[in-house]
Design a protein around this motif. Sequence first.
Motif, PDB file in Angstrom:
ATOM      1  N   CYS B  74       0.850  -1.098   0.095  1.00 50.20           N
ATOM      2  CA  CYS B  74      -0.138  -0.159   0.011  1.00 50.20           C
ATOM      3  C   CYS B  74       0.863   1.145  -0.048  1.00 50.20           C
ATOM      4  CB  CYS B  74      -1.005  -0.107   1.261  1.00 50.20           C
ATOM      5  SG  CYS B  74      -2.520  -0.190   1.048  1.00 50.20           S
ATOM      6  N   GLN B  77       2.664   1.744  -3.168  1.00 50.77           N
ATOM      7  CA  GLN B  77       1.893   2.260  -4.427  1.00 50.77           C
ATOM      8  C   GLN B  77       1.497   3.549  -4.145  1.00 50.77           C
ATOM      9  OE1 GLN B  77      -1.401  -0.419  -5.054  1.00 50.77           O
ATOM     10  NE2 GLN B  77      -0.237  -2.174  -5.475  1.00 50.77           N
ATOM     11  N   ASN B  82       1.936   4.564  -8.293  1.00 52.01           N
ATOM     12  CA  ASN B  82       1.961   3.416  -9.361  1.00 52.01           C
ATOM     13  C   ASN B  82       1.324   2.229  -8.942  1.00 52.01           C
ATOM     14  OD1 ASN B  82       2.582   1.243 -10.972  1.00 52.01           O
ATOM     15  ND2 ASN B  82       5.009   1.959 -10.994  1.00 52.01           N
ATOM     16  N   ASP B  83       0.146   1.733  -9.594  1.00 54.75           N
ATOM     17  CA  ASP B  83      -0.943   0.981  -9.287  1.00 54.75           C
ATOM     18  C   ASP B  83       0.018  -0.635  -9.334  1.00 54.75           C
ATOM     19  OD1 ASP B  83      -2.792   2.523  -8.832  1.00 54.75           O
ATOM     20  OD2 ASP B  83      -4.146   1.811 -10.397  1.00 54.75           O
ATOM     21  N   ALA B  85       3.030  -1.184  -8.076  1.00 60.85           N
ATOM     22  CA  ALA B  85       4.067  -1.525  -7.076  1.00 60.85           C
ATOM     23  C   ALA B  85       3.889  -2.332  -6.075  1.00 60.85           C
ATOM     24  CB  ALA B  85       4.487  -0.232  -6.520  1.00 60.85           C
ATOM     25  N   PRO B 143       4.937   4.945 -14.490  1.00 57.14           N
ATOM     26  CA  PRO B 143       4.790   3.740 -13.904  1.00 57.14           C
ATOM     27  C   PRO B 143       5.447   2.391 -14.642  1.00 57.14           C
ATOM     28  CG  PRO B 143       2.768   4.830 -13.942  1.00 57.14           C
ATOM     29  CD  PRO B 143       4.020   5.767 -14.755  1.00 57.14           C
ATOM     30  N   ARG B 216       0.101  11.271  -2.572  1.00 56.35           N
ATOM     31  CA  ARG B 216      -0.661  10.621  -3.933  1.00 56.35           C
ATOM     32  C   ARG B 216      -1.175  11.569  -4.640  1.00 56.35           C
ATOM     33  NH1 ARG B 216      -2.301   5.691  -5.405  1.00 56.35           N
ATOM     34  NH2 ARG B 216      -3.862   5.820  -7.059  1.00 56.35           N
ATOM     35  N   LEU B 259       0.964  -6.499  -3.818  1.00 59.50           N
ATOM     36  CA  LEU B 259       0.293  -5.984  -4.995  1.00 59.50           C
ATOM     37  C   LEU B 259      -0.950  -6.148  -5.111  1.00 59.50           C
ATOM     38  CD1 LEU B 259       0.977  -4.734  -7.980  1.00 59.50           C
ATOM     39  CD2 LEU B 259       0.386  -7.107  -8.610  1.00 59.50           C
ATOM     40  N   SER B 262      -3.316  -4.460  -1.704  1.00 59.22           N
ATOM     41  CA  SER B 262      -3.610  -2.995  -1.997  1.00 59.22           C
ATOM     42  C   SER B 262      -4.949  -2.447  -2.724  1.00 59.22           C
ATOM     43  CB  SER B 262      -2.317  -2.268  -2.350  1.00 59.22           C
ATOM     44  OG  SER B 262      -1.187  -2.784  -2.081  1.00 59.22           O
ATOM     45  N   HIS B 263      -4.931  -3.304  -3.998  1.00 57.71           N
ATOM     46  CA  HIS B 263      -5.930  -3.133  -4.632  1.00 57.71           C
ATOM     47  C   HIS B 263      -7.283  -3.620  -4.291  1.00 57.71           C
ATOM     48  CE1 HIS B 263      -3.975  -1.909  -8.521  1.00 57.71           C
ATOM     49  NE2 HIS B 263      -3.069  -2.555  -7.966  1.00 57.71           N
TER      50      HIS B 263
END
Lengths: 315, 329
Positions: B74, B77, B82-83, B85, B143, B216, B259, B262-263
């Motif tokens: 988290c 990112q 960068n999504d 990361a 990214p 962010r 990865l 976090s999404h």
Amino acid sequence: MSANLVILLLHLVTGARSVPPLEAIRTVLSGSGEYAFTVMDLRLPRAMTGFLVGCGLALSGTILQVITRNPLASPGVIGLNSGAAAAVVAVMILVPTFPMSRLPFIAFGGAAAAAALIYILSWKKGTSTTRMLLIGIGITAMAGSLITYWLTVGGIFRVTQASIWMAGSLYGRTWEHFWPLLPWLVILFPLLLLLARTLDIFQLADESALGLGVRLELMRGLFLLLAVAFAGSSVAMAGTIAFVGLMAPHMAHYLVGSRSHRRLPIAALLGGLLVMLADLAGRLIFSPHEIPAGLMTVLFGAPYMFYLLLRSRTL
Amino acid sequence: MKTKIIGLIILFILVLLAFLLSISIGVVSIPFRSIVDAFWSFDGSREQLIVRDVRLPRALVALVVGCSLAIAGCVMQALSRNDLAGPELFGINYGAALAIVIAMFVSGSASTYLFASSALLGAALAGIFVFLLSSLGRGALTPIKLVIAGSTMNLLLASITQGILILNEQSLDTIRFWLAGSLTGREMETFWKVLPIMAIGLIGGLLISKHLNIIRLGEEMAQGLGQHVFYIKALCVAVVVLLAGSSVAIAGPIGFIGLAVSHLARAIAGHDYRWTIPYAAGAGSLLLLLADIGARFILPEQEIPVGVVTAFLGAPFLIYLAQRKERAT
């Protein structure tokens, strides 16, 4: 070209048993003499295999960079290497009796399967470079996890062998490796040169290429197939040697510009040079230990990749 | 606000359930009563020994490692905006692995203290390198470039690790299981040693969550809002290094938790990091506990290292993200 010959000569001359240069040349020409075994059976085939492998990787890299219009593309980045590695490690560990001499076919199959998978997954009304790169990284990660799994279940002897293979070594390469590799290059390279003009068109934007009457996706598929053939046959013989396919095309571009019919041969020669050089350095630096050539190319190639990333504006 | 608190409570209950499940099922399944007895009225029976010496450490490790990796992901990112990361894609896991291999090779021993300290050092070096790479050069790296730089870094570190292992078959034999990322056979001792480091990282992660919202937005914006951007960034890197380094030290490189979670957390809790981070912590623990339970049952005869399971589930997620990303741009 002459640089290649010099390195080739250095290969023959240096090592645990050193051979005088003139003697070495005489031995190669006549095929007999005091040093015949060392030179003809050990060092010459090893160097020649290295050269061919380098050529194949460089050609594959050049094709990929042109058709994806991306200076970062190379056989390793889009996941061909990891496909081959996963296939070979699987066979090495799961079928311990499998003869080593058949491994190249397995490697080739793995590379082709990985390429096909990446191509299919990144297909969405045409292919896109970034998507291909990212999906390549994903496939590499999956193949990598499979490899680590197999490495934990195999016997230690096999595991060591597999790690050396993966590191891309030219150790113990003989004429048996050289001859099967030669036809790939001898047949496919002229074919590629014939297609060089079509390859040049890919440097234009998609629309203009279409305007010139090129069947874009068809040709792209064909070139991709060629790239897989070059890289797959090379990886099959020498394991995963990274970054040669990235660096050689750049150097060739720098030397002779972007016209494919000139860039391709130069890239091939440079690729051969790089692999032989890496192998030579790996043999000499830590002797009597040997560092696999693939490791040497990574040590030099990775910083170059960072440099490219920081510099380039595309992407 | 209220729904988010309720959500957190539900997540917490789920994690607790998974934790108990992880203790009770396996090759020998243990009834719930014995688990309770193992703590309150220990009598030395076989079942209770399994609970105390095998299952409990394993479940605890899964709990904290999942949580740490998710928070590290988290923070990364948010930091790199960068999504894609995560500690696994940016070489931090492999940096720690390489440091451990070198330490083992040089000293010839495999003590837990050595593991932990060298893993932290390796993670720190790799983390700082990525941080520098993302702030040097002509403007910020995009990214995609950062991801490629990370994968190059991974390749470089993995190759050096391989090279050292080829020279030394003995360490290859001891380290290959660890390299696969596994939770089995962890001793409580290692766990207690690493726990304080992790705790600092966790608390740090929660504390900086407020600032992440501003980071962010972008560097200029954050500066305009009166933030000491550099210090916050450095703090973020420190948190990531502590969390990822200590996770690798106990469990080996376990990929894709950082990865993917976090999404998930952002999908549930939105973009406010004060909520995202706690959610991610819970979801990370839950996911790793479940992956670990799954790893015991996929192949009946043997256990699959949990790192392999997460990579196999996570990589398709990366591919999915890649395909979606293309649509957005």
